[in-house]
Write a protein that holds these residues in place. Structure first.
Motif, PDB file in Angstrom:
ATOM      1  N   SER A 132      23.528 -23.182  19.235  1.00 46.59           N
ATOM      2  CA  SER A 132      24.127 -22.130  18.897  1.00 46.59           C
ATOM      3  C   SER A 132      25.092 -21.346  17.654  1.00 46.59           C
ATOM      4  N   HIS A 133      24.520 -20.301  17.948  1.00 45.28           N
ATOM      5  CA  HIS A 133      25.568 -19.069  17.038  1.00 45.28           C
ATOM      6  C   HIS A 133      26.033 -17.253  16.775  1.00 45.28           C
ATOM      7  N   GLN A 141      14.338 -27.249  26.962  1.00 38.48           N
ATOM      8  CA  GLN A 141      13.942 -26.784  27.834  1.00 38.48           C
ATOM      9  C   GLN A 141      13.667 -25.890  28.038  1.00 38.48           C
ATOM     10  N   ARG A 142      13.964 -24.885  26.685  1.00 38.84           N
ATOM     11  CA  ARG A 142      12.683 -23.782  25.821  1.00 38.84           C
ATOM     12  C   ARG A 142      13.529 -23.075  26.687  1.00 38.84           C
ATOM     13  N   SER A 143      15.499 -22.792  26.692  1.00 34.98           N
ATOM     14  CA  SER A 143      15.790 -22.059  27.422  1.00 34.98           C
ATOM     15  C   SER A 143      16.906 -21.286  26.436  1.00 34.98           C
ATOM     16  N   CYS A 144      16.639 -20.217  26.174  1.00 34.94           N
ATOM     17  CA  CYS A 144      17.431 -19.650  25.615  1.00 34.94           C
ATOM     18  C   CYS A 144      18.350 -17.939  26.292  1.00 34.94           C
ATOM     19  N   GLN A 145      19.267 -17.455  25.558  1.00 28.27           N
ATOM     20  CA  GLN A 145      20.196 -16.862  26.031  1.00 28.27           C
ATOM     21  C   GLN A 145      21.025 -16.271  25.196  1.00 28.27           C
ATOM     22  N   ARG A 146      20.999 -15.061  25.618  1.00 31.35           N
ATOM     23  CA  ARG A 146      22.062 -13.879  24.188  1.00 31.35           C
ATOM     24  C   ARG A 146      22.829 -13.133  25.039  1.00 31.35           C
ATOM     25  N   GLU A 147      24.443 -12.705  25.373  1.00 32.10           N
ATOM     26  CA  GLU A 147      24.989 -12.234  25.990  1.00 32.10           C
ATOM     27  C   GLU A 147      24.881 -12.228  27.096  1.00 32.10           C
ATOM     28  N   GLY A 148      24.141 -13.507  28.024  1.00 31.13           N
ATOM     29  CA  GLY A 148      24.533 -13.444  28.603  1.00 31.13           C
ATOM     30  C   GLY A 148      22.595 -13.526  29.800  1.00 31.13           C
ATOM     31  N   LEU A 195      16.008 -22.730  12.455  1.00 37.56           N
ATOM     32  CA  LEU A 195      17.239 -21.524  12.529  1.00 37.56           C
ATOM     33  C   LEU A 195      18.632 -21.776  12.752  1.00 37.56           C
ATOM     34  N   LEU A 196      18.579 -22.165  14.016  1.00 41.45           N
ATOM     35  CA  LEU A 196      19.998 -22.073  14.416  1.00 41.45           C
ATOM     36  C   LEU A 196      20.697 -23.584  13.929  1.00 41.45           C
ATOM     37  N   GLN A 197      20.033 -24.342  13.952  1.00 44.64           N
ATOM     38  CA  GLN A 197      20.277 -25.935  12.634  1.00 44.64           C
ATOM     39  C   GLN A 197      21.191 -25.242  11.334  1.00 44.64           C
ATOM     40  N   THR A 198      20.530 -24.547  10.620  1.00 42.25           N
ATOM     41  CA  THR A 198      20.754 -24.255   9.771  1.00 42.25           C
ATOM     42  C   THR A 198      21.784 -23.179   9.382  1.00 42.25           C
ATOM     43  N   ALA A 199      21.886 -22.182  10.811  1.00 43.01           N
ATOM     44  CA  ALA A 199      22.952 -20.723  10.603  1.00 43.01           C
ATOM     45  C   ALA A 199      24.433 -21.467   9.634  1.00 43.01           C
ATOM     46  N   PRO A 200      24.234 -20.464   9.177  1.00 43.06           N
ATOM     47  CA  PRO A 200      24.297 -19.040   8.293  1.00 43.06           C
ATOM     48  C   PRO A 200      23.047 -19.646   7.678  1.00 43.06           C
ATOM     49  N   ARG A 238      15.840  -6.780  19.143  1.00 44.56           N
ATOM     50  CA  ARG A 238      15.700  -5.567  19.876  1.00 44.56           C
ATOM     51  C   ARG A 238      16.691  -4.905  20.838  1.00 44.56           C
ATOM     52  N   PRO A 239      16.818  -5.574  22.256  1.00 45.11           N
ATOM     53  CA  PRO A 239      18.023  -4.786  23.219  1.00 45.11           C
ATOM     54  C   PRO A 239      19.062  -5.391  22.897  1.00 45.11           C
ATOM     55  N   PHE A 240      19.545  -4.847  21.621  1.00 46.25           N
ATOM     56  CA  PHE A 240      21.069  -5.955  21.631  1.00 46.25           C
ATOM     57  C   PHE A 240      21.631  -5.176  20.045  1.00 46.25           C
ATOM     58  N   ALA A 241      22.118  -4.656  19.748  1.00 47.77           N
ATOM     59  CA  ALA A 241      23.360  -3.809  19.548  1.00 47.77           C
ATOM     60  C   ALA A 241      23.784  -3.950  18.181  1.00 47.77           C
ATOM     61  N   GLN A 242      23.569  -5.631  17.773  1.00 45.29           N
ATOM     62  CA  GLN A 242      24.128  -6.092  16.557  1.00 45.29           C
ATOM     63  C   GLN A 242      23.095  -6.638  15.862  1.00 45.29           C
ATOM     64  N   PRO A 243      21.988  -7.040  15.103  1.00 45.32           N
ATOM     65  CA  PRO A 243      20.982  -8.144  14.801  1.00 45.32           C
ATOM     66  C   PRO A 243      21.311  -9.197  14.023  1.00 45.32           C
ATOM     67  N   LEU A 244      20.557 -10.292  14.842  1.00 46.10           N
ATOM     68  CA  LEU A 244      20.728 -11.340  13.905  1.00 46.10           C
ATOM     69  C   LEU A 244      20.250 -12.291  13.292  1.00 46.10           C
TER      70      LEU A 244
END
Length: 226
Positions: free
Chosen positions: A130-131, A140-147, A163-168, A204-210
């Protein structure tokens, strides 16, 4: 290792050659001669890899792949096509393909690419990465952002995992190519196409780019801009 393969190809001679080649090597292979049947079989699942032609009757391969991903099916897809322009390849990757092989091709290369996709598909685990508001269970190839559950392709999952392994921190482009495709990595244009598709899903569907581009180096996940 014996694999279960789905071949969606309307050229009878080529389909028979591929069928015979993989059967002699101990793999199980099912065949569909048109895109509509291919989509039904692909959605039913149970295949390790899908070998997919683009120029199909009833439903073309790009549309088949897009609908397969929209249905939440992450089976690795190897596209076979006579279309060899860069735009064609990028569109294939954008619709969810994991690899791309231009006709004519050697059967041994086809086999190598299929085995490579299967090995990388089975290489996940049950960790939670997570980040910020983004989380991923690679196994499980399960990804979530803001629920919100996000449907990722196998390639997108491996890129996001790296990317997550190295973030930020920054992940160099060559390291992402290795993470996504292994030793049979395509050119950087394929990576750029997959990053665009990944950004559309997680940002794209969210307010803040990651997901941010670090020009000349690679990409990073970052919740704030320096």
């Amino acid at each position: 290792m014996s694999l279960s393969l789905l071949l969606v190809e309307d050229q009878r001679d080529l389909a028979e050659s591929i069928w015979d080649f993989f059967e002699r090597r101990g793999h199980r292979i099912d065949h569909a001669a048109d895109g509509a049947l291919g989509l039904r079989l692909a959605i039913d699942g149970g295949f390790d890899v899908i070998i997919l032609d683009l120029g199909l009757p009833r439903l073309d391969g790009l549309e088949l792949c897009r609908r397969l991903r929209e249905a939440g099916r992450g089976t690795p897809v190897l596209m076979l096509t006579a279309r060899d322009t860069l735009d064609d390849k990028l569109r294939g990757f954008a619709e969810g393909a994991d690899d791309y092989l231009v006709k004519p091709f050697a059967m041994r290369e086809l086999e190598a690419r299929v085995l490579n996709l299967q090995r990388r598909q089975s290489g996940g685990d049950d960790r939670v990465l997570s980040h910020g508001p983004l989380s991923l269970r690679p196994g499980q190839r399960s990804c979530q952002r803001e629920g919100v559950e996000l449907a990722l392709s196998p390639i997108q999952t491996r890129l996001l995992e790296r990317l997550l392994q190295t973030a930020p921190g920054v992940v160099r482009s060559e390291d992402l190519l290795q993470a996504g495709w292994g030793e049979m990595a395509p050119g950087s244009d394929a990576l750029h196409s997959q990053i665009r598709a990944l950004r559309a899903l997680i940002d794209r569907p969210f307010a803040q780019p990651l997901l941010h581009t670090v020009h000349g180096l690679g990409y990073r996940l970052q919740t704030t801009i320096d």
